[in-house]
Design an enzyme around this catalytic site. Sequence first.
Site, mmCIF file in Angstrom:
data_model
loop_
_atom_site.group_PDB
_atom_site.id
_atom_site.type_symbol
_atom_site.label_atom_id
_atom_site.label_comp_id
_atom_site.label_asym_id
_atom_site.label_seq_id
_atom_site.Cartn_x
_atom_site.Cartn_y
_atom_site.Cartn_z
ATOM 1 N N GLY A 1 0.887 -1.199 0.139
ATOM 2 C CA GLY A 1 0.005 -0.046 -0.014
ATOM 3 C C GLY A 1 0.800 1.245 -0.088
ATOM 4 O O GLY A 1 0.563 2.202 0.506
ATOM 5 N N ALA A 2 1.808 1.271 -0.707
ATOM 6 C CA ALA A 2 2.887 2.338 -0.888
ATOM 7 C C ALA A 2 2.554 3.242 -1.639
ATOM 8 O O ALA A 2 3.354 4.452 -2.004
ATOM 9 C CB ALA A 2 4.292 1.888 -0.625
ATOM 10 N N ASP B 1 -2.674 -7.073 -5.070
ATOM 11 C CA ASP B 1 -3.705 -7.017 -4.173
ATOM 12 C C ASP B 1 -3.385 -8.116 -2.944
ATOM 13 O O ASP B 1 -3.334 -9.195 -3.153
ATOM 14 C CB ASP B 1 -4.991 -7.467 -4.772
ATOM 15 C CG ASP B 1 -6.344 -7.541 -3.843
ATOM 16 O OD1 ASP B 1 -6.014 -7.169 -2.585
ATOM 17 O OD2 ASP B 1 -7.281 -7.550 -4.068
ATOM 18 N N ASN C 1 1.529 -2.580 5.299
ATOM 19 C CA ASN C 1 1.087 -1.136 5.508
ATOM 20 C C ASN C 1 -0.449 -1.024 4.863
ATOM 21 O O ASN C 1 -1.422 -0.234 5.550
ATOM 22 C CB ASN C 1 1.992 -0.031 4.974
ATOM 23 C CG ASN C 1 1.256 1.449 4.833
ATOM 24 O OD1 ASN C 1 0.961 2.125 5.795
ATOM 25 N ND2 ASN C 1 0.687 1.828 3.633
ATOM 26 N N SER D 1 -3.259 0.099 14.436
ATOM 27 C CA SER D 1 -4.038 1.529 14.612
ATOM 28 C C SER D 1 -4.327 1.494 16.195
ATOM 29 O O SER D 1 -4.848 0.410 16.765
ATOM 30 C CB SER D 1 -5.143 1.562 13.783
ATOM 31 O OG SER D 1 -5.947 2.849 14.279
ATOM 32 N N TYR E 1 -13.020 -2.469 11.406
ATOM 33 C CA TYR E 1 -11.623 -2.088 10.996
ATOM 34 C C TYR E 1 -10.897 -2.394 12.377
ATOM 35 O O TYR E 1 -9.525 -2.968 12.511
ATOM 36 C CB TYR E 1 -11.785 -0.645 10.845
ATOM 37 C CG TYR E 1 -10.256 0.024 10.709
ATOM 38 C CD1 TYR E 1 -9.587 -0.263 9.698
ATOM 39 C CD2 TYR E 1 -9.919 1.091 11.793
ATOM 40 C CE1 TYR E 1 -8.375 0.513 9.724
ATOM 41 C CE2 TYR E 1 -8.852 1.538 11.688
ATOM 42 C CZ TYR E 1 -7.771 1.500 10.665
ATOM 43 O OH TYR E 1 -6.748 1.940 10.529
ATOM 44 N N ALA F 1 -11.351 -4.941 14.569
ATOM 45 C CA ALA F 1 -10.895 -6.043 14.702
ATOM 46 C C ALA F 1 -9.945 -6.502 13.566
ATOM 47 O O ALA F 1 -8.919 -7.208 14.215
ATOM 48 C CB ALA F 1 -12.294 -6.466 14.388
ATOM 49 N N LYS G 1 -7.441 -4.616 12.740
ATOM 50 C CA LYS G 1 -6.119 -4.225 13.220
ATOM 51 C C LYS G 1 -5.516 -4.757 14.643
ATOM 52 O O LYS G 1 -4.736 -5.228 14.577
ATOM 53 C CB LYS G 1 -6.147 -2.606 13.458
ATOM 54 C CG LYS G 1 -6.349 -1.749 12.165
ATOM 55 C CD LYS G 1 -5.211 -1.964 11.194
ATOM 56 C CE LYS G 1 -5.047 -1.060 10.103
ATOM 57 N NZ LYS G 1 -3.929 -1.305 9.176
#
Length: 245
Positions: free
Chosen positions: A13-14, A63, A85, A142, A156, A158, A160
């Site tokens: 995800g860069a 993906d 990331n 997060s 979300y 859950a 992380k």
Amino acid sequence: MFDLAGRTAVVTGAGQGMGTGVATALGSRGAHVLVNDIDSDRAEMVAAQLEADGASAEALPFDVTDLDQVQQAMAERRIDILVNNAGNAGAHAMRPRPFAETEPGEWDAPLAVNLGGVMNCTHTVLGGMVEREWGRVIGIVSGAGTQGVRIGVAAYSAGKGGAAGLLRSVALEVARSGVTVNSVALGLMSNTEGGEITADLAKGIPTGRLGTPRDLGALCVYLASEEASWMTAQTIPLAGGSITS
Ligand SMILES: NC(=O)c1ccc[n+]([C@@H]2O[C@H](COP(=O)([O-])OP(=O)(O)OC[C@H]3O[C@@H](n4cnc5c(N)ncnc54)[C@H](O)[C@@H]3O)[C@@H](O)[C@H]2O)c1
């Protein structure tokens, strides 16, 4: 210190945001950076920018939620550093709602990218790292996952929190093999400095500002380095004082 020359790093995800900051920071310390994103144009653009800045980089689009794509891209390569990331709150980012008001079908996507993606990528590179007796795995998680938040993104959280737990256990499994595994629990981050919304959000943060891709990049350089060989199985808050555990 913190010389990454000779290391190959993948940052998922860069293609924008925090991931670009991490890729740039690792590249600036000498790592060869494989710039992943599901959006191949973005991956190409960031890789070209790193090269223009004098770093060594190439785009590696896939993906993270698709195990076949992940394995095809990485299984045959020597990966020394993996930064997990890629992630997002999916539809709940646009339309946050209390968990009780969500439908079960909405939970799959946030779990797939925030937890499944980390499993896919980590599983694909871990064996090689253990075999070579050197590796660094970093998860970008997060405070929503480690502390919880009441802003309507529980699925979300859950994903992380799951990723942080997964990586702590993996860290302990490989702790004798020269491979370290840690997560960074981010607080509120911004890609841009200033602005009214940013100033408003920053009021609740002890340091009075949001975090930046540069803040995250610096911590990832440390975690990826030789010098961080005794730092493992941790979930490290990077949040300007707003996450304390
Ligand atoms: N920005 C924040 O305030 C904040 C706070 C806490 C945690 N985080 C976490 O930090 C990470 C980066 O956040 P950001 O704000 O830079 O996000 P972003 O949405 O700006 O960028 C994420 C990138 O990941 C890519 N991506 C999405 N799904 C993917 C997939 N399945 N495979 C490969 N690439 C994919 C996107 O195309 C995008 O380029 C995320 O995991 C996010 O959950 C961010």
